[in-house]
Scaffold this motif. Structure first.
Motif, PDB file in Angstrom:
ATOM      1  N   THR A  18       0.830  -1.202   0.000  1.00  0.00           N
ATOM      2  CA  THR A  18       0.000   0.000   0.000  1.00  0.00           C
ATOM      3  C   THR A  18       0.865   1.254   0.000  1.00  0.00           C
ATOM      4  O   THR A  18       1.869   1.314   0.698  1.00  0.00           O
ATOM      5  CB  THR A  18      -0.947   0.049   1.213  1.00  0.00           C
ATOM      6  OG1 THR A  18      -1.736   1.247   1.148  1.00  0.00           O
ATOM      7  CG2 THR A  18      -0.178   0.047   2.533  1.00  0.00           C
ATOM      8  N   GLY A  19       0.464   2.207  -0.785  1.00  0.00           N
ATOM      9  CA  GLY A  19       1.120   3.515  -0.756  1.00  0.00           C
ATOM     10  C   GLY A  19       0.474   4.450   0.237  1.00  0.00           C
ATOM     11  O   GLY A  19       0.868   5.606   0.356  1.00  0.00           O
ATOM     12  N   TRP A  20      -0.538   3.931   0.970  1.00  0.00           N
ATOM     13  CA  TRP A  20      -1.296   4.739   1.930  1.00  0.00           C
ATOM     14  C   TRP A  20      -1.196   4.089   3.316  1.00  0.00           C
ATOM     15  O   TRP A  20      -2.128   3.422   3.764  1.00  0.00           O
ATOM     16  CB  TRP A  20      -2.756   4.859   1.500  1.00  0.00           C
ATOM     17  CG  TRP A  20      -2.937   5.608   0.210  1.00  0.00           C
ATOM     18  CD1 TRP A  20      -2.791   5.126  -1.048  1.00  0.00           C
ATOM     19  CD2 TRP A  20      -3.278   6.987   0.083  1.00  0.00           C
ATOM     20  NE1 TRP A  20      -3.026   6.105  -1.972  1.00  0.00           N
ATOM     21  CE2 TRP A  20      -3.327   7.272  -1.311  1.00  0.00           C
ATOM     22  CE3 TRP A  20      -3.555   8.016   0.991  1.00  0.00           C
ATOM     23  CZ2 TRP A  20      -3.632   8.541  -1.795  1.00  0.00           C
ATOM     24  CZ3 TRP A  20      -3.863   9.269   0.503  1.00  0.00           C
ATOM     25  CH2 TRP A  20      -3.895   9.524  -0.863  1.00  0.00           C
ATOM     26  N   PRO A  21      -0.066   4.253   4.011  1.00  0.00           N
ATOM     27  CA  PRO A  21       0.108   3.588   5.312  1.00  0.00           C
ATOM     28  C   PRO A  21      -0.894   4.034   6.369  1.00  0.00           C
ATOM     29  O   PRO A  21      -1.136   3.304   7.332  1.00  0.00           O
ATOM     30  CB  PRO A  21       1.545   3.956   5.713  1.00  0.00           C
ATOM     31  CG  PRO A  21       1.863   5.194   4.930  1.00  0.00           C
ATOM     32  CD  PRO A  21       1.124   5.041   3.631  1.00  0.00           C
ATOM     33  N   ARG A  31      -7.089  -3.956   1.985  1.00  0.00           N
ATOM     34  CA  ARG A  31      -5.967  -3.075   2.307  1.00  0.00           C
ATOM     35  C   ARG A  31      -5.478  -3.357   3.728  1.00  0.00           C
ATOM     36  O   ARG A  31      -6.273  -3.703   4.605  1.00  0.00           O
ATOM     37  CB  ARG A  31      -6.374  -1.602   2.179  1.00  0.00           C
ATOM     38  CG  ARG A  31      -6.609  -1.170   0.740  1.00  0.00           C
ATOM     39  CD  ARG A  31      -6.991   0.300   0.659  1.00  0.00           C
ATOM     40  NE  ARG A  31      -7.123   0.721  -0.725  1.00  0.00           N
ATOM     41  CZ  ARG A  31      -6.126   1.142  -1.484  1.00  0.00           C
ATOM     42  NH1 ARG A  31      -4.903   1.224  -0.969  1.00  0.00           N
ATOM     43  NH2 ARG A  31      -6.324   1.494  -2.733  1.00  0.00           N
ATOM     44  N   THR A  73       7.983   5.940   5.334  1.00  0.00           N
ATOM     45  CA  THR A  73       6.581   5.876   5.762  1.00  0.00           C
ATOM     46  C   THR A  73       6.199   7.109   6.552  1.00  0.00           C
ATOM     47  O   THR A  73       5.091   7.651   6.385  1.00  0.00           O
ATOM     48  CB  THR A  73       6.358   4.605   6.599  1.00  0.00           C
ATOM     49  OG1 THR A  73       6.720   3.454   5.820  1.00  0.00           O
ATOM     50  CG2 THR A  73       4.917   4.476   7.045  1.00  0.00           C
ATOM     51  N   ARG A 101       5.542   9.811   4.124  1.00  0.00           N
ATOM     52  CA  ARG A 101       4.262   9.573   3.451  1.00  0.00           C
ATOM     53  C   ARG A 101       3.090   9.986   4.341  1.00  0.00           C
ATOM     54  O   ARG A 101       2.128  10.609   3.883  1.00  0.00           O
ATOM     55  CB  ARG A 101       4.120   8.094   3.104  1.00  0.00           C
ATOM     56  CG  ARG A 101       4.847   7.663   1.854  1.00  0.00           C
ATOM     57  CD  ARG A 101       3.850   7.375   0.738  1.00  0.00           C
ATOM     58  NE  ARG A 101       4.581   7.061  -0.478  1.00  0.00           N
ATOM     59  CZ  ARG A 101       4.362   5.981  -1.205  1.00  0.00           C
ATOM     60  NH1 ARG A 101       3.458   5.104  -0.825  1.00  0.00           N
ATOM     61  NH2 ARG A 101       5.023   5.779  -2.320  1.00  0.00           N
ATOM     62  N   MET A 127       2.133  -5.193   6.153  1.00  0.00           N
ATOM     63  CA  MET A 127       2.003  -3.942   5.412  1.00  0.00           C
ATOM     64  C   MET A 127       3.359  -3.607   4.806  1.00  0.00           C
ATOM     65  O   MET A 127       4.361  -3.535   5.517  1.00  0.00           O
ATOM     66  CB  MET A 127       1.528  -2.794   6.303  1.00  0.00           C
ATOM     67  CG  MET A 127       1.363  -1.481   5.522  1.00  0.00           C
ATOM     68  SD  MET A 127       0.376  -0.220   6.383  1.00  0.00           S
ATOM     69  CE  MET A 127       1.456   0.207   7.740  1.00  0.00           C
ATOM     70  N   VAL A 132       5.193  -0.804   2.482  1.00  0.00           N
ATOM     71  CA  VAL A 132       5.055   0.554   1.958  1.00  0.00           C
ATOM     72  C   VAL A 132       6.169   0.803   0.942  1.00  0.00           C
ATOM     73  O   VAL A 132       7.339   0.912   1.307  1.00  0.00           O
ATOM     74  CB  VAL A 132       5.119   1.598   3.083  1.00  0.00           C
ATOM     75  CG1 VAL A 132       4.954   3.005   2.519  1.00  0.00           C
ATOM     76  CG2 VAL A 132       4.052   1.307   4.136  1.00  0.00           C
ATOM     77  N   ILE A 147      11.210  -0.939  -0.171  1.00  0.00           N
ATOM     78  CA  ILE A 147       9.973  -1.188   0.589  1.00  0.00           C
ATOM     79  C   ILE A 147      10.305  -1.179   2.075  1.00  0.00           C
ATOM     80  O   ILE A 147      11.279  -1.801   2.507  1.00  0.00           O
ATOM     81  CB  ILE A 147       9.333  -2.541   0.214  1.00  0.00           C
ATOM     82  CG1 ILE A 147       8.689  -2.465  -1.175  1.00  0.00           C
ATOM     83  CG2 ILE A 147       8.283  -2.964   1.233  1.00  0.00           C
ATOM     84  CD1 ILE A 147       8.097  -3.792  -1.650  1.00  0.00           C
TER      85      ILE A 147
END
Length: 638
Positions: free
Chosen positions: A332-335, A346, A374, A377, A568, A570, A630
């Motif tokens: 996911t790019g949306w932690p 997700r 992260t 982000r 997860m 990222v 990652i």
């Protein structure tokens, strides 16, 4: 817990969920032996180890004495080793260690305590070794020998090359052992090059032996000891000769054993309904045969010990798709969760958005080293991010850095003629203090303060670079850490209360904490325990905000989560990896050469980037999208 023995294990092993439970169990076994010997009317002779591994065991023995009335009057002890030369009152002395952790808190008779003498002359060491052996024989031999294990496979200080007939003697320490000890001596250059140690032969004469090992850092050497052939290049393998030896491990130290890593190769029964085990098996197979997951065939499964998994799944296609999708859903790019999106698959929930996020950082740079991408982000995506620095990190600052900042402060005083300035400048006090300080000695209050302020200033600078307001950086200075020494106090009530207070103050929707237990100083381990105990207490109090709070664990510069563990992932672009590096560079006192680098001599930013790139390559090789890097996380279900 019953040890799970297989044909690949040459020494019986018992694996506990954590070192706490293991230490308590071993302490109970020791007390039972003591009481048995007392009933027989003879002394109980214990062989004792030092280092970080047995400290919790000794704390439990102290508790049993103080709270349950266990007496050590009939106990005689012989310690394994001591640095040479070493005065008994030195900070790093094992004499001092044993008194601080055990002997000063129990009723053992002083004349029953035996520790190798680091003050005898070089010409007398051989005679001392013979007398030490004679003393052991004179009391009837050692009933139970407690051991740890070093990364070289040493037991006691029996380094590679020590044979099974070796006796108590003076030895030269291996370079790896000296590197591992560097943090205790505030620099490898201060570590003694020699030590006095019981020999392997001496150890093997004990009637029973228990070896303890905790943490991921010991996993590789534990595997060699338990499953490898006997060799003097790994002296611990000679324990395989002993008829009454047990190896006691936590889950992390057992991670490389066949029964944990690849139980199907040992023909062990596997519960294939366990999704974690399925994922471990399939990702292992893909890496082993060097294929993406979706290209694995039924022949691959059958030829590599996984026919039972294949039979359970029905077909290679079905199990491949299942595991591929599981891994894909970790990315996911949306932690912090993607707003207004379907979050069924997700790793983080979409609501609430934005979230209040609390990142716990054991040292003042673990946040950016371990999850800097992260963190950036989360800030960029509009979340309310706070960072809590659990310790000051003051011992990890070089003395010359403290002098430089003291000189600046004194020059500032002089230039502006501040009222109330001391007649003796701060610079003079700091220089004199450091000139008089022996290696490893506790810094003066002035020096501790300056070093702490250096780390604090660097952390604030990194937070500003990431876009955090100044009041979103919280400096907890947990009391357990503030000893001025590498050896810390045990986790205390005040540490837990301070953590609970901050949690209640911020009431976060997301918590990030360091799950990296390979930190050589143990600070990460204690900091994580403080968080976990604080969260558990708040849960027991039925705290409302906690019901909507998720806890994610990251790992630091020492270790990464296994691909089968990651929940997860990222991804970071090249630009984000560069921004992460710049945030790490704000910690200038740790740049170029950290004071406590551990076994890896690279800078922390280099380790972090290599680890993040390796994780990305692994996802790529398994057939997932290709990324630059990652950062990985595991959710703690409290």
């Amino acid at each position: 817990m019953t040890a799970l023995e297989t044909y690949v294990e040459r020494i019986p092993t018992t694996i506990y969920p954590d070192s706490e439970l293991a230490s308590v169990a071993v302490a109970r076994d020791i007390v039972q032996l003591m009481q048995q010997r007392q009933a027989e009317g003879r002394p109980c002779v214990l062989g004792l180890a030092t280092g970080s591994t047995p400290t919790r065991l000794y704390e439990e023995l102290v508790r049993l004495h103080q709270e349950e009335g266990v007496s050590f009057q009939n106990v005689i002890t012989f310690n394994l080793d001591e640095y040479y030369p070493m005065a008994p009152d030195s900070l790093q002395s094992y004499v001092r260690f044993m008194h601080e952790y055990l002997f000063d808190h129990i009723d053992i008779r002083p004349e029953n305590v035996h520790i190798p003498d680091g003050t005898v002359s070089a010409g007398e060491v051989a005679d001392f070794g013979r007398r030490y052996e004679q003393q052991i024989v004179a009391v009837g031999g050692i009933d139970l020998q407690i051991l740890g294990i070093g990364r070289t496979g040493h037991i006691g200080f029996n380094e590679p090359g020590s044979g099974p007939a070796s006796r108590t003697r003076l030895i030269t320490l291996d370079q790896i052992t000296r590197t591992d000890a560097a943090s205790d001596f505030f620099g490898e250059e201060n570590v003694p090059r020699r030590a006095i140690t019981m020999g392997v032969g001496t150890i093997l004469e004990a009637r029973a032996i228990v070896l303890l090992a905790w943490g991921e850092g010991k996993a590789a050497v534990v595997k060699r000891m338990v499953e490898g052939a006997m060799t003097d290049s790994v002296p611990a393998t000679y324990l395989q000769k002993h008829p009454h030896v047990r190896v006691i491990l936590d889950e992390a130290a057992a991670a490389e054993l066949t029964q944990r890593k690849t139980p199907w190769l040992a023909s062990l029964p596997c519960a294939w309904q366990n999704e974690a085990l399925e994922r471990k098996a399939v990702t292992w197979l893909a890496r082993h045969v060097e294929k993406p997951i979706l290209k694995l065939t039924e022949e691959d499964y059958n030829e590599h010990g996984l026919s039972a998994l294949l039979a359970e799944a029905g077909s290679a296609y079905e199990i491949n798709i299942k595991i591929f999708n599981q891994l894909q859903h970790t990315i996911t790019g949306w932690p912090g969760g993607k707003p207004n999106a379907d979050d069924t698959h997700r790793p983080e929930r979409a609501s609430p958005f934005p979230k209040r996020v609390l990142i716990f950082s054991p040292h003042p740079d673990d946040d950016v080293i371990s999850m800097g991408g992260t963190l950036l982000r989360l800030v960029d995506q509009g979340h309310d991010v706070h960072v809590a620095y659990q310790t000051s990190g003051n011992i990890a600052v070089f003395d010359d850095e403290a002098i430089r900042f003291a000189e600046f402060a004194s020059s500032y005083e002089q230039a502006f003629q501040l009222q109330g300035a001391p007649t003796e400048s701060l610079y003079q006090r700091v220089v004199e203090s450091l000139q008089q300080k022996a290696p490893g000695q506790v810094d003066s209050p002035d020096v501790q303060l300056i070093k702490g302020l250096i780390r604090q200033g660097e952390a604030r600078s990194a937070c500003r670079y990431a876009g955090l307001p100044d009041d979103h950086a919280h400096f907890m200075n947990l009391p357990f850490y503030e000893t001025g020494r590498v050896r810390k106090k045990p986790l205390g009530e005040e540490d837990i209360k301070l953590t609970m207070e901050l949690l209640n103050q911020l009431q976060p929707h997301q918590i990030y904490a360091a799950g990296d237990l390979s930190d050589p100083h143990g600070t990460h381990r204690v900091c994580l325990a403080a968080i976990m105990q604080a969260v558990q207490r708040l849960k027991a109090q039925d705290t409302d905000w906690l019901k909507d709070c998720w806890v994610w664990l990251y790992r630091g510069a020492w270790q990464e989560w296994g691909i089968e563990q990651i929940e997860m992932a990222v991804p970071l672009s090249p630009q984000e990896l560069t921004r992460k590096r710049r945030a790490i560079f704000k910690h200038q006192s740790q740049k170029d050469r950290p004071l406590f680098p551990g076994a890896d001599q690279r800078e922390f930013w280099q380790r972090a980037e290599e680890r993040n790139r390796t994780t990305a390559r692994l996802y790529d090789h398994l057939g997932l999208p290709e990324y630059e890097a990652i950062e990985a996380f595991v959710r703690w279900q409290y």
